[in-house]
Design a protein around this motif. Structure first.
Motif, PDB file in Angstrom:
ATOM      1  N   SER A 190       0.850  -1.112   0.130  1.00 24.94           N
ATOM      2  CA  SER A 190      -0.088   0.182  -0.114  1.00 24.94           C
ATOM      3  C   SER A 190       0.908   1.275   0.000  1.00 24.94           C
ATOM      4  O   SER A 190       0.342   2.361  -0.143  1.00 24.94           O
ATOM      5  CB  SER A 190      -0.913   0.069   1.181  1.00 24.94           C
ATOM      6  N   SER A 191       2.159   1.136   0.237  1.00 25.72           N
ATOM      7  CA  SER A 191       2.810   2.216   0.053  1.00 25.72           C
ATOM      8  C   SER A 191       4.426   1.929  -0.138  1.00 25.72           C
ATOM      9  O   SER A 191       4.781   0.819   0.517  1.00 25.72           O
ATOM     10  CB  SER A 191       2.965   3.292   1.612  1.00 25.72           C
ATOM     11  N   LEU A 192       5.183   2.804  -0.590  1.00 23.03           N
ATOM     12  CA  LEU A 192       6.566   2.700  -1.041  1.00 23.03           C
ATOM     13  C   LEU A 192       7.255   3.979  -1.116  1.00 23.03           C
ATOM     14  O   LEU A 192       6.918   4.763  -1.752  1.00 23.03           O
ATOM     15  CB  LEU A 192       6.763   1.729  -2.281  1.00 23.03           C
ATOM     16  N   GLN A 193       8.035   4.252  -0.006  1.00 25.32           N
ATOM     17  CA  GLN A 193       8.772   5.468   0.298  1.00 25.32           C
ATOM     18  C   GLN A 193      10.027   5.253   0.021  1.00 25.32           C
ATOM     19  O   GLN A 193      10.734   4.329   0.927  1.00 25.32           O
ATOM     20  CB  GLN A 193       8.348   5.881   1.615  1.00 25.32           C
ATOM     21  N   LEU A 194      10.678   6.159  -0.884  1.00 28.80           N
ATOM     22  CA  LEU A 194      12.088   6.074  -1.063  1.00 28.80           C
ATOM     23  C   LEU A 194      12.833   6.568   0.022  1.00 28.80           C
ATOM     24  O   LEU A 194      12.617   7.744   0.574  1.00 28.80           O
ATOM     25  CB  LEU A 194      12.549   6.712  -2.343  1.00 28.80           C
ATOM     26  N   SER A 195      13.893   5.695   0.512  1.00 23.65           N
ATOM     27  CA  SER A 195      14.656   6.462   1.601  1.00 23.65           C
ATOM     28  C   SER A 195      16.103   6.883   1.268  1.00 23.65           C
ATOM     29  O   SER A 195      16.537   7.987   1.709  1.00 23.65           O
ATOM     30  CB  SER A 195      14.627   5.250   2.707  1.00 23.65           C
ATOM     31  N   LYS A 196      16.850   5.859   0.560  1.00 24.87           N
ATOM     32  CA  LYS A 196      18.081   6.319   0.175  1.00 24.87           C
ATOM     33  C   LYS A 196      18.736   5.591  -1.203  1.00 24.87           C
ATOM     34  O   LYS A 196      18.311   4.643  -1.290  1.00 24.87           O
ATOM     35  CB  LYS A 196      18.939   5.955   1.562  1.00 24.87           C
ATOM     36  N   VAL A 197      19.071   6.642  -2.040  1.00 32.64           N
ATOM     37  CA  VAL A 197      19.854   5.710  -3.129  1.00 32.64           C
ATOM     38  C   VAL A 197      21.269   5.585  -3.186  1.00 32.64           C
ATOM     39  O   VAL A 197      21.895   6.756  -2.778  1.00 32.64           O
ATOM     40  CB  VAL A 197      19.359   6.588  -4.564  1.00 32.64           C
ATOM     41  N   GLY A 198      21.819   4.457  -3.130  1.00 31.30           N
ATOM     42  CA  GLY A 198      23.250   4.309  -2.784  1.00 31.30           C
ATOM     43  C   GLY A 198      24.013   4.539  -4.289  1.00 31.30           C
ATOM     44  O   GLY A 198      23.236   4.720  -5.397  1.00 31.30           O
TER      45      GLY A 198
END
Length: 206
Positions: A190-198
């Motif tokens: 129900s949700s996908l939040q980007l936290s960090k892109v390596g």
């Protein structure tokens, strides 16, 4: 007169002797273990509110372990699915399969797509392929709103490692906060939040 003095002296001697006897008796009793009061052995004070003081089964489980495992499975499936494709992937079939794992909300539909535009054109030109693995780090929120079994949700910190093979091969790890919610007898994303892109890994010749 002498007789009265002798009587007084004798009385004083008797009193002193009685006092000395009493002191000796008290001293002996204080050193005699048989006359001491029993003192219970000391124990660590965990306190009534200490978690370690309460039995484990007194803490209710918000979600049963098998349900939590099912939520984690759909999280992994979704993260692996959105990171796995090739230049020959059928967009319609891929999208339908990936969106089956979501709750069907507009926000999730928007996020659940193959690359587009120049990125997809480059993938087709180089006959690219992308593979993904998923790692669930830890649950941050587990809720169970008592409304006919609905309202259950799990939010977990997760990461994906995607290897994209084109003219050169790169590997990149991305971190997310992903939420699975329970509805109609199944778990859906129900949700996908980007936290960090390596940073992308060092390219290698293909």
């Amino acid at each position: 007169m002498e007789r009265r003095r002798a009587i007084i002296i004798a009385a004083v001697v008797v009193v002193i002797a009685a006092v000395i006897g009493a002191v000796i008796a008290i001293t002996r009793s204080s050193h005699d273990p048989s006359t001491r009061a029993a003192v219970p052995p000391s124990t660590p004070d965990n306190g009534a509110d200490s978690p370690s003081a309460a039995p484990a089964d007194s803490v209710p489980q918000v979600i049963e372990p098998d349900e939590l495992a099912a939520a984690h499975r759909v999280m992994r499936d979704y993260l692996i699915t959105i990171g796995t494709y090739t230049s020959s992937t059928d967009s319609k079939a891929w999208t339908a399969k990936a969106r089956e794992l979501t709750d069907g909300s507009p926000s999730m539909a928007e996020q659940t797509t193959l690359p587009t535009g120049r990125t997809w054109a480059e993938c087709v030109r180089t006959k690219c392929s992308s593979t993904a693995t998923a790692d669930l780090t830890r649950d941050t929120v587990i809720s169970n709103a008592p409304v006919d079994g609905a309202g259950r949700s799990v939010t977990t910190l997760a990461s994906t490692t995607v290897t994209l093979s084109q003219a050169r091969s790169t590997t990149q790890t991305t971190e997310f906060a992903i939420t699975a919610s329970y509805a109609d007898g199944t778990w859906k994303i129900s949700s996908l939040q980007l936290s960090k892109v390596g940073d992308a890994g060092m390219p290698e010749a293909s």
